[in-house]
Structures are given as C-alpha cells and as structure tokens.
Design a protein around this motif. Sequence first.
Motif, PDB file in Angstrom:
ATOM      1  N   HIS A 143      20.326  29.161 -16.863  1.00  0.00           N
ATOM      2  CA  HIS A 143      19.024  28.555 -16.587  1.00  0.00           C
ATOM      3  C   HIS A 143      18.088  29.568 -15.928  1.00  0.00           C
ATOM      4  CE1 HIS A 143      16.117  25.424 -15.798  1.00  0.00           C
ATOM      5  NE2 HIS A 143      16.092  25.749 -14.521  1.00  0.00           N
ATOM      6  N   HIS A 144      18.576  30.231 -14.895  1.00  0.00           N
ATOM      7  CA  HIS A 144      17.780  31.234 -14.187  1.00  0.00           C
ATOM      8  C   HIS A 144      17.468  32.417 -15.094  1.00  0.00           C
ATOM      9  CE1 HIS A 144      16.360  33.767 -10.920  1.00  0.00           C
ATOM     10  NE2 HIS A 144      17.284  34.677 -11.207  1.00  0.00           N
ATOM     11  N   THR A 145      18.443  32.852 -15.867  1.00  0.00           N
ATOM     12  CA  THR A 145      18.261  34.026 -16.723  1.00  0.00           C
ATOM     13  C   THR A 145      17.231  33.769 -17.809  1.00  0.00           C
ATOM     14  OG1 THR A 145      20.555  34.647 -16.323  1.00  0.00           O
ATOM     15  CG2 THR A 145      19.451  35.701 -18.175  1.00  0.00           C
ATOM     16  N   LEU A 146      17.285  32.606 -18.433  1.00  0.00           N
ATOM     17  CA  LEU A 146      16.330  32.291 -19.491  1.00  0.00           C
ATOM     18  C   LEU A 146      14.904  32.191 -18.964  1.00  0.00           C
ATOM     19  CD1 LEU A 146      18.535  29.748 -21.414  1.00  0.00           C
ATOM     20  CD2 LEU A 146      17.729  31.949 -22.281  1.00  0.00           C
ATOM     21  N   ARG A 147      14.757  31.649 -17.765  1.00  0.00           N
ATOM     22  CA  ARG A 147      13.421  31.618 -17.163  1.00  0.00           C
ATOM     23  C   ARG A 147      12.913  33.032 -16.904  1.00  0.00           C
ATOM     24  NH1 ARG A 147      13.084  27.789 -12.087  1.00  0.00           N
ATOM     25  NH2 ARG A 147      15.000  28.913 -11.569  1.00  0.00           N
ATOM     26  N   GLN A 148      13.803  33.900 -16.406  1.00  0.00           N
ATOM     27  CA  GLN A 148      13.409  35.284 -16.157  1.00  0.00           C
ATOM     28  C   GLN A 148      13.046  36.001 -17.455  1.00  0.00           C
ATOM     29  OE1 GLN A 148      16.719  36.959 -13.777  1.00  0.00           O
ATOM     30  NE2 GLN A 148      15.160  37.325 -12.230  1.00  0.00           N
ATOM     31  N   LEU A 149      13.815  35.764 -18.511  1.00  0.00           N
ATOM     32  CA  LEU A 149      13.514  36.391 -19.797  1.00  0.00           C
ATOM     33  C   LEU A 149      12.156  35.942 -20.334  1.00  0.00           C
ATOM     34  CD1 LEU A 149      17.008  36.148 -21.507  1.00  0.00           C
ATOM     35  CD2 LEU A 149      15.825  38.265 -20.879  1.00  0.00           C
ATOM     36  N   SER A 165      10.126  34.736 -26.384  1.00  0.00           N
ATOM     37  CA  SER A 165      10.864  35.970 -26.129  1.00  0.00           C
ATOM     38  C   SER A 165      11.864  36.240 -27.248  1.00  0.00           C
ATOM     39  CB  SER A 165      11.603  35.854 -24.792  1.00  0.00           C
ATOM     40  OG  SER A 165      12.622  36.830 -24.702  1.00  0.00           O
ATOM     41  N   PRO A 166      11.868  37.444 -27.819  1.00  0.00           N
ATOM     42  CA  PRO A 166      12.860  37.752 -28.856  1.00  0.00           C
ATOM     43  C   PRO A 166      14.292  37.712 -28.321  1.00  0.00           C
ATOM     44  CG  PRO A 166      11.691  39.739 -28.180  1.00  0.00           C
ATOM     45  CD  PRO A 166      10.978  38.584 -27.548  1.00  0.00           C
ATOM     46  N   ALA A 167      14.456  37.922 -27.027  1.00  0.00           N
ATOM     47  CA  ALA A 167      15.786  37.817 -26.430  1.00  0.00           C
ATOM     48  C   ALA A 167      16.270  36.374 -26.454  1.00  0.00           C
ATOM     49  CB  ALA A 167      15.762  38.348 -25.004  1.00  0.00           C
ATOM     50  N   VAL A 168      15.386  35.447 -26.135  1.00  0.00           N
ATOM     51  CA  VAL A 168      15.729  34.028 -26.175  1.00  0.00           C
ATOM     52  C   VAL A 168      15.995  33.589 -27.616  1.00  0.00           C
ATOM     53  CG1 VAL A 168      14.886  31.700 -25.701  1.00  0.00           C
ATOM     54  CG2 VAL A 168      14.440  33.539 -24.058  1.00  0.00           C
ATOM     55  N   THR A 169      15.172  34.065 -28.535  1.00  0.00           N
ATOM     56  CA  THR A 169      15.377  33.752 -29.946  1.00  0.00           C
ATOM     57  C   THR A 169      16.731  34.256 -30.429  1.00  0.00           C
ATOM     58  OG1 THR A 169      12.991  33.822 -30.371  1.00  0.00           O
ATOM     59  CG2 THR A 169      14.457  34.086 -32.270  1.00  0.00           C
ATOM     60  N   LEU A 171      19.448  34.631 -28.659  1.00  0.00           N
ATOM     61  CA  LEU A 171      20.505  33.760 -28.144  1.00  0.00           C
ATOM     62  C   LEU A 171      20.572  32.467 -28.955  1.00  0.00           C
ATOM     63  CD1 LEU A 171      22.682  33.341 -26.009  1.00  0.00           C
ATOM     64  CD2 LEU A 171      20.944  32.302 -24.550  1.00  0.00           C
ATOM     65  N   GLU A 172      19.434  31.903 -29.300  1.00  0.00           N
ATOM     66  CA  GLU A 172      19.413  30.713 -30.155  1.00  0.00           C
ATOM     67  C   GLU A 172      20.135  30.997 -31.477  1.00  0.00           C
ATOM     68  OE1 GLU A 172      15.485  29.356 -30.879  1.00  0.00           O
ATOM     69  OE2 GLU A 172      14.964  29.116 -28.766  1.00  0.00           O
ATOM     70  N   GLU A 173      19.813  32.151 -32.068  1.00  0.00           N
ATOM     71  CA  GLU A 173      20.409  32.494 -33.357  1.00  0.00           C
ATOM     72  C   GLU A 173      21.926  32.653 -33.232  1.00  0.00           C
ATOM     73  OE1 GLU A 173      19.948  35.825 -36.929  1.00  0.00           O
ATOM     74  OE2 GLU A 173      18.677  35.942 -35.138  1.00  0.00           O
ATOM     75  N   ALA A 174      22.365  33.250 -32.118  1.00  0.00           N
ATOM     76  CA  ALA A 174      23.802  33.413 -31.905  1.00  0.00           C
ATOM     77  C   ALA A 174      24.494  32.061 -31.807  1.00  0.00           C
ATOM     78  CB  ALA A 174      24.055  34.244 -30.647  1.00  0.00           C
ATOM     79  N   LEU A 175      23.835  31.093 -31.184  1.00  0.00           N
ATOM     80  CA  LEU A 175      24.423  29.766 -31.059  1.00  0.00           C
ATOM     81  C   LEU A 175      24.521  29.065 -32.416  1.00  0.00           C
ATOM     82  CD1 LEU A 175      22.694  28.522 -27.783  1.00  0.00           C
ATOM     83  CD2 LEU A 175      25.134  28.944 -28.100  1.00  0.00           C
ATOM     84  N   TRP A 176      23.482  29.189 -33.224  1.00  0.00           N
ATOM     85  CA  TRP A 176      23.469  28.469 -34.488  1.00  0.00           C
ATOM     86  C   TRP A 176      24.290  29.158 -35.577  1.00  0.00           C
ATOM     87  CZ3 TRP A 176      22.464  23.633 -34.707  1.00  0.00           C
ATOM     88  CH2 TRP A 176      21.508  23.050 -33.869  1.00  0.00           C
TER      89      TRP A 176
END
Length: 270
Positions: A143-149, A165-169, A171-176
Amino acid sequence: MKKTALPKMLSFSAPDLREQIEALPEGTALIGISTSGQAIAVDLDAESPHVLVCTASGGGSTTVLRSLTAQFLHQGAHALVLDPKRISHLWAKALPTVTHRGNIAGIHDALVHLADELARRNNLTDSEFADAPRLIVSMDSAHHTLRQLTHYWKTFRDKDDPHTSPAVTALEEALWTGRAARVHVILDGTPSSMPLGEASRELFATIVLARVTTGTWQRLAPFTEPAPKQSRQPGRVHVVQQDSTHETQAVWMTDTDVVNWLTDPTDSDS
C-alpha cells in the motif's frame, strides 16, 4: 476435525522440518503447520499463481515473505525483492539470484524492467522458456509502496507520458499474465490497496491473514462466519485456500537461516 496444539514457534531448524521443506516439489512452498497437523503449502503451478499476505503491524508478513521467497530460491527460482523499508529483507542483498531494491527510484526502475522481462518471456520458444527460471516478485508494504510510486511518477513524468505509473502498470501486468510467464507475486498488502482494487482478489488463491480487522476478514474470507479470534502469538496466521481456512503456525526463517541455506545447502546447521 480434531484440533491440536500448535507450537509456539515453527523454526526452520526444528527436527525434520528442513527435510520436509526440501522434499517439496518445485513450485511448492510450505507456509506452516495447521491445528489439524496438516502441512499448509502453496502450489504456484496449480491453484495459486500469486500469494497475498495481509497482516497488521507485527503480524508476521515479513517472515512469511522471507520464508516463501527463500523456498522458491532454493528450488532454482530468481527473485526481485522490493523492500521499501530498506531493512526488512537485508538477507536478499547477499544472494546472487536476487535483485534487492529499497529506494523508490530503484523499485520503479525494477518494475519497469519487469514489464520488459514479461514481454521477453512471452516471446521465447518452448525450449528457451523451459530453461528460464521461475521469477518471484516479493513486495513488502504494498500500500505504501504503490502510493510512493504514484507520487514519484507524477513528479518526474513528462506531459506526453501516460498518467499511470509504468511501474504500477507492470505490477498489474505481472498479476494478470504472470502465470504463463512463470512470474509470481508474493504481495504484502490488501486488494483494495492495489490499482486493480477488489478485482485483483481473484488472482490470489492463497491468502495469509493475521491480526486483521473484522472488515478485512469479511472482504478476504467472506465464507467464514464469524471471523475467528486473532492470535497475538508470533507467527500465528490463518491461511485461506479454496473457500477454507486453516489456523497455522508459519515457518520461521531468520536472515542467517536463509543465507546459509541458499549459499551452502549442504550445511545442515543453518
């Protein structure tokens, strides 16, 4: 089912436990032992491509992330350990098959590279893919890390860059899509803290809960009523799998245990 007393600690150095862990098939890791005496494990190639760990402070999330990641590393996996506190996973800095990132800029860049790695793996031939090691993405304090990103990207993005953020994107892609690429996320957080919101809940067939609120329990294990009493015993968690819950004593591995085991696997005194 008859309940048995759980040990106060399930140490990696306990008699026969290390042998039990080392006997598990590739892609499977021991979470702990339940009140029924059952070994509670996660199988990344079967029902659970990713693992969600959700605990209050002091609930043992760092211990679970360390133990599971170490077990997969022992089986030949590589790992990306995202450690925003910078001190929770110092063990990871000592291992050649682990990339450890602590500051937010490093975490951002590592996740952007993860997107490239997912694309690369998806373009491998069958023979090339067979030689690619499993990749574990172990993310603490999500939670904290995603807000920082998100804040980091808003600060440095150019006007023509995407808003998310492409970093957040990544992580989403890794999950799916991670299962097909043998990329698996072990996440310390809650689905509501993810950009995907509650939709990401379905991606975690194994959930580890400790010291959570009734509201969090009802969101993540709604089939269990009422919510069980939360234990203050260190390492005591509830593992949710396939619409069932298991009160479990989680495996305890110290930083030294992990480093010794992975750098000198013949040393039985680690």
